[in-house]
Design an enzyme around this catalytic site. Structure first.
Site, PDB file in Angstrom:
ATOM      1  N   HIS A   1      -7.006  -6.728   7.184  1.00  0.00           N
ATOM      2  CA  HIS A   1      -5.844  -6.903   8.137  1.00  0.00           C
ATOM      3  C   HIS A   1      -6.271  -6.165   9.491  1.00  0.00           C
ATOM      4  CE1 HIS A   1      -4.402  -7.292   3.952  1.00  0.00           C
ATOM      5  NE2 HIS A   1      -3.518  -7.895   4.511  1.00  0.00           N
TER       6      HIS A   1
ATOM      7  N   ASP B   1       7.571  -3.176   8.990  1.00  0.00           N
ATOM      8  CA  ASP B   1       8.744  -3.860   8.685  1.00  0.00           C
ATOM      9  C   ASP B   1       8.579  -3.990   7.267  1.00  0.00           C
ATOM     10  OD1 ASP B   1       9.555  -4.422  11.388  1.00  0.00           O
ATOM     11  OD2 ASP B   1       7.621  -5.559  11.576  1.00  0.00           O
TER      12      ASP B   1
ATOM     13  N   HIS C   1      -1.433 -10.940  11.958  1.00  0.00           N
ATOM     14  CA  HIS C   1      -1.091  -9.958  10.590  1.00  0.00           C
ATOM     15  C   HIS C   1      -2.539  -9.744   9.913  1.00  0.00           C
ATOM     16  CE1 HIS C   1       0.527  -8.094   7.024  1.00  0.00           C
ATOM     17  NE2 HIS C   1      -0.318  -8.932   6.282  1.00  0.00           N
TER      18      HIS C   1
ATOM     19  N   GLU D   1      15.534   6.112  -9.252  1.00  0.00           N
ATOM     20  CA  GLU D   1      14.421   6.059 -10.285  1.00  0.00           C
ATOM     21  C   GLU D   1      13.421   5.699  -9.504  1.00  0.00           C
ATOM     22  OE1 GLU D   1      17.145   3.955 -10.970  1.00  0.00           O
ATOM     23  OE2 GLU D   1      18.031   5.130 -12.554  1.00  0.00           O
TER      24      GLU D   1
ATOM     25  N   HIS E   1      20.609  -0.713 -22.341  1.00  0.00           N
ATOM     26  CA  HIS E   1      19.983   0.549 -22.082  1.00  0.00           C
ATOM     27  C   HIS E   1      19.193   0.933 -23.227  1.00  0.00           C
ATOM     28  CE1 HIS E   1      23.382   1.104 -19.446  1.00  0.00           C
ATOM     29  NE2 HIS E   1      23.235   2.510 -19.459  1.00  0.00           N
TER      30      HIS E   1
HETATM   31  C1  LIG Z   1       5.193  -4.574  -2.539  1.00  0.00           C
HETATM   32  C2  LIG Z   1       4.297  -5.458  -1.753  1.00  0.00           C
HETATM   33  N1  LIG Z   1       5.048  -6.522  -1.431  1.00  0.00           N
HETATM   34  C3  LIG Z   1       4.170  -7.625  -1.043  1.00  0.00           C
HETATM   35  C4  LIG Z   1       2.997  -7.183  -0.274  1.00  0.00           C
HETATM   36  C5  LIG Z   1       2.098  -8.187   0.539  1.00  0.00           C
HETATM   37  N2  LIG Z   1       2.121  -7.833   1.893  1.00  0.00           N
HETATM   38  C6  LIG Z   1       1.021  -7.064   2.548  1.00  0.00           C
HETATM   39  S1  LIG Z   1       1.510  -6.757   4.202  1.00  0.00           S
HETATM   40  C7  LIG Z   1       2.750  -7.977   4.007  1.00  0.00           C
HETATM   41  C8  LIG Z   1       3.862  -7.928   5.133  1.00  0.00           C
HETATM   42  C9  LIG Z   1       3.877  -6.670   5.910  1.00  0.00           C
HETATM   43  O1  LIG Z   1       4.530  -6.955   7.298  1.00  0.00           O
HETATM   44  P1  LIG Z   1       4.770  -5.690   8.256  1.00  0.00           P
HETATM   45  O2  LIG Z   1       4.932  -4.308   7.425  1.00  0.00           O
HETATM   46  O3  LIG Z   1       5.402  -6.074   9.240  1.00  0.00           O
HETATM   47  O4  LIG Z   1       3.135  -5.524   8.497  1.00  0.00           O
HETATM   48  P2  LIG Z   1       2.567  -6.163   9.776  1.00  0.00           P
HETATM   49  O5  LIG Z   1       2.746  -7.660   9.739  1.00  0.00           O
HETATM   50  O6  LIG Z   1       3.109  -5.466  10.820  1.00  0.00           O
HETATM   51  O7  LIG Z   1       1.141  -5.691   9.838  1.00  0.00           O
HETATM   52  C10 LIG Z   1       3.230  -8.403   2.796  1.00  0.00           C
HETATM   53  C11 LIG Z   1       4.203  -9.171   2.292  1.00  0.00           C
HETATM   54  C12 LIG Z   1       2.564  -5.722  -0.466  1.00  0.00           C
HETATM   55  N3  LIG Z   1       1.426  -5.304   0.219  1.00  0.00           N
HETATM   56  N4  LIG Z   1       3.459  -4.933  -1.172  1.00  0.00           N
END
Ligand SMILES: Cc1ncc(C[n+]2csc(CCOP(=O)(O)OP(=O)(O)O)c2C)c(N)n1
Length: 665
Positions: free
Chosen positions: A29, A156, A259, A408, A470
């Site tokens: 990334h 985000d 991204h 949790e 539970h």
């Molecule tokens: C729990 C989880 N769900 C999904 C992902 C896959 N994933 C990696 S980055 C991303 C998008 C994140 O967006 P943002 O935080 O805005 O990062 P940016 O695009 O600004 O780099 C996703 C869905 C992950 N790493 N962890």
């Protein structure tokens, strides 16, 4: 912004390394490091307290890249500032087998990676735990010895994940003033603009949770610096909303394409031009590299001064500080637990193992000031609070018990931060069924080898009337399937003492204690100073006469196995009972021991008020045989009724076990 300043070229070094690393790996990334390079440059060069030559300095600031997909940002910073293990080779080998530059930052791989991140939101949770650890240690050892901050970059994605709300609320409530979150406010996620899925006012959200909040241009070094200064001087945790452009300066800027991995040769060369960067891939001009290395040494004097202050501590305090920071248990732990074991073997109380666990904590907590307990609002049920602890709060930093609230996942994520911060030993309780809610963070405890201790009570249908919502059925299988996680299901108080001892002395992996709600009779009637649970499974009752059957059980079902043995022995059927409090430890024994405990030839019956999943390893493996093996346990969900009725209803009884053995003989 002006692109010819010193700041610009220093930040550009991060951006270029991220581009080159991702291009070389052909994956990763690029956009996030390009967007947050300015914030990182200001933070590292002006505020972060660290010494690249001593990455383990206990009083360093912790930097957590919660947006772990941007791992190249962190690797670039570690390389530039001169961490010894982060060579240019490692940066070039980004994402390759054996390199310390894993796809997402992994704790224990490279120095300076303070916690594993990648599953979004987890870094934020860890950071909250680290900030709690710092407050707790500062209260105990004083600010001359402990006075550092925790900084985290969250995207985000981190803020959309549910766990973020749990830990943001907790941090605000606890007024963790040494914690700062930089929100990479770039409006972009993978699927497109943030607005396709979210319209939360993040500023208001943090404010509502008791945070100090600011917004700034995330590419303006002076604005970033001023915001950090203001964050430092506010007693609340701080969130700085940094308006940034993902993949800044490239043709993918401000788009979802920005991204991911920007590997297109033309895009990269065009971006080089925009940056005014005339150097070859991975080539950082010495002037820029030297400047960054000076940044890496900026904390050198502070670290030396700190070492002197530690030297000057009284011997008792100093020894304690060294011991807790090394995660060593105190010398008297073993004798204290042995004494309790002896006393319990004599008094043979019939108690729930959650109560047994409390009895153990009552002797451990006073001799281990590093114990930091807590529960997700089930304190009275989990039996996790002992009288000496006191409650950790905004007003009382010396308290050693955390009311995590009904959170949790947040609890487990914070426990990871506590565990990897060092100096404290976290344990936290909930109902075992809600391991599902904590699972995202528990998996990271296991992956990191972080020694968090999960106290999971109400571990079967034995909890009774609360019913199947539970009653865990599949959870033991799920937990046992998790690598590097020790799952203990003790049968009585003595085994609970042994389980706690093993959990506390294992400093390279987390443990789960699966504990009963219902009272259990004492099974270990004769005092043995040796920790029998350490081998995972052992012969609890030997067969009288020719051994025809071996009953294997854990936890609350061990007493059922023992009663079944009585029935079978009365009919002349020689029956051995094997207690199996920890499968992982049994698996780790040599084969000869395992065969001695579970010899071939006899009928084998496993008894556990849970799913059979996983049991075949012991029923059929190492010369067990399908035709001679059976299981007494749960086949579906439980039901709502008093525990004893449920055991009868689901056929988990000594009589049923005896019948099963006879049918298999
Ligand atoms: C729990 C989880 N769900 C999904 C992902 C896959 N994933 C990696 S980055 C991303 C998008 C994140 O967006 P943002 O935080 O805005 O990062 P940016 O695009 O600004 O780099 C996703 C869905 C992950 N790493 N962890």
């Amino acid at each position: 912004m002006a692109r010819n300043t010193d700041h610009w070229s220093r930040a550009a070094a991060i951006r270029m390394l991220a581009m080159d690393g991702v291009a070389a790996a052909n994956s990763g990334h690029t956009g996030m490091p390009m967007g947050m390079a300015d914030v990182a440059t200001v933070l590292f060069s002006k505020h972060l307290k660290f010494d690249a030559s001593h990455p383990d300095w206990a009083d360093r600031d912790r930097f957590v890249l919660s947006a772990g997909h941007g791992s190249m940002l962190l690797y670039a910073l570690l390389y530039l500032t001169g961490y010894e293990d982060m060579t240019l080779e490692q940066v070039r080998d980004f994402r390759q087998l054996g390199a310390i530059t894993a796809g997402h930052p992994e704790y224990g791989h490279a120095k300076g990676v303070e916690t594993t991140t990648g599953p979004l939101g987890q870094g934020l949770g860890s950071a909250v735990g680290m900030a709690i650890a710092e407050e707790s240690l500062r209260a105990r050892f004083g600010s001359k010895i402990v006075d550092h901050r925790t900084w985290t970059f969250a995207g985000d994605g981190c803020l959309m994940e549910g766990v973020s709300q749990e830990v943001i609320a907790l941090a605000g409530h606890l007024r963790l003033g040494h914690l700062t979150v930089f929100w990479d406010n770039n409006d972009i996620t993978i699927d497109g603009k943030v607005s396709i899925a979210d319209s939360t006012d993040q500023v208001k959200r943090f404010e509502a949770s008791g945070w100090h909040v600011q917004s700034c241009d995330g590419h303006d070094p002076d604005a970033i610096d001023a915001a950090i200064e203001a964050a430092k001087s506010d007693p609340r945790p701080s969130m700085i909303a940094c308006k940034t452009h993902i993949a800044l300066g490239s043709s993918a800027q401000d788009t979802a394409k920005g991204h991911g991995a920007l590997t297109d040769a033309k895009l990269i060369s065009d971006t080089r031009e925009v940056y005014g960067w005339e150097h070859a891939p991975f080539d950082i001009p010495s002037q820029i590299k030297c400047w960054w290395e000076e940044v890496g040494q900026r904390g050198n004097q502070a670290r030396r001064d700190w070492e002197e202050r530690v030297e000057a501590l009284g011997t008792g305090k100093r020894k304690l500080f060294d011991r807790v920071m090394r995660s060593e248990t105190p010398g008297k732990l073993a004798s204290t637990l042995r004494a309790l074991k002896k006393q319990i073997s004599e008094s043979q109380p019939k108690v729930a193992t959650r109560k047994s666990s409390e009895m153990v904590l009552e002797v451990i907590n006073p001799i281990m000031p590093e114990m930091l307990g807590g529960s997700a609002d089930l304190t009275g049920s989990n039996n996790t609070l002992t009288p000496d602890l006191g409650v950790f709060s905004a007003e009382n930093r010396k308290g050693r018990y955390i009311h995590y609230g009904i959170r949790e996942h947040g609890m487990a994520a914070a426990m990871n931060g506590l565990a990897v911060h060092g100096g404290v030993r976290p344990y936290g309780g909930t109902f075992m069924c809600f391991a599902d809610y904590a699972r995202g963070a528990m998996r990271l405890s296991a992956l990191m080898g972080a020694p968090a201790i999960y106290v999971m009570t109400h571990d079967s249908i034995g909890l009774g009337e609360d019913g199947p919502t539970h009653q865990p059925v599949e959870h033991l299988a799920m937990l046992r399937a998790t690598p590097n996680l020790q799952v203990f299901r003790p049968a009585d108080t003595v085994e609970t003492i042994e389980a706690w001892e093993l959990a506390l002395t294992a400093t390279d992996r987390p443990s789960v204690l699966a504990l009963s709600r219902q009272g259990l009779p004492a099974m270990r009637l004769e005092h043995k100073s040796k920790n029998l649970s350490a081998q995972g499974a052992y012969v609890l009752r030997e067969a009288d006469g020719k051994r025809q059957a071996v009953l294997m059980a854990t936890g609350s079902e061990v007493s059922i196995a023992v009663t079944a043995r009585d029935i079978l022995q009365a009919e002349g059927i020689g029956t051995r009972v094997v207690s199996m409090p920890c499968w992982e430890l049994f698996e780790a024994q040599d084969e000869a021991y395992r065969r001695r405990v579970l010899p071939a030839g006899a009928v084998r019956v496993g008894i556990e008020a849970a799913s059979r999943f996983g049991w075949d390893r012991w029923l059929l493996g190492e010369r067990g045989r399908e035709a001679k093996a059976g299981f007494v346990g749960m086949e579906g969900f439980g039901a709502s009724a008093p525990a004893e009725e449920l055991y009868a209803h689901f056929g988990i009884t000594a009589e049923a076990v005896a019948e099963k053995v006879k049918a298999l003989l």
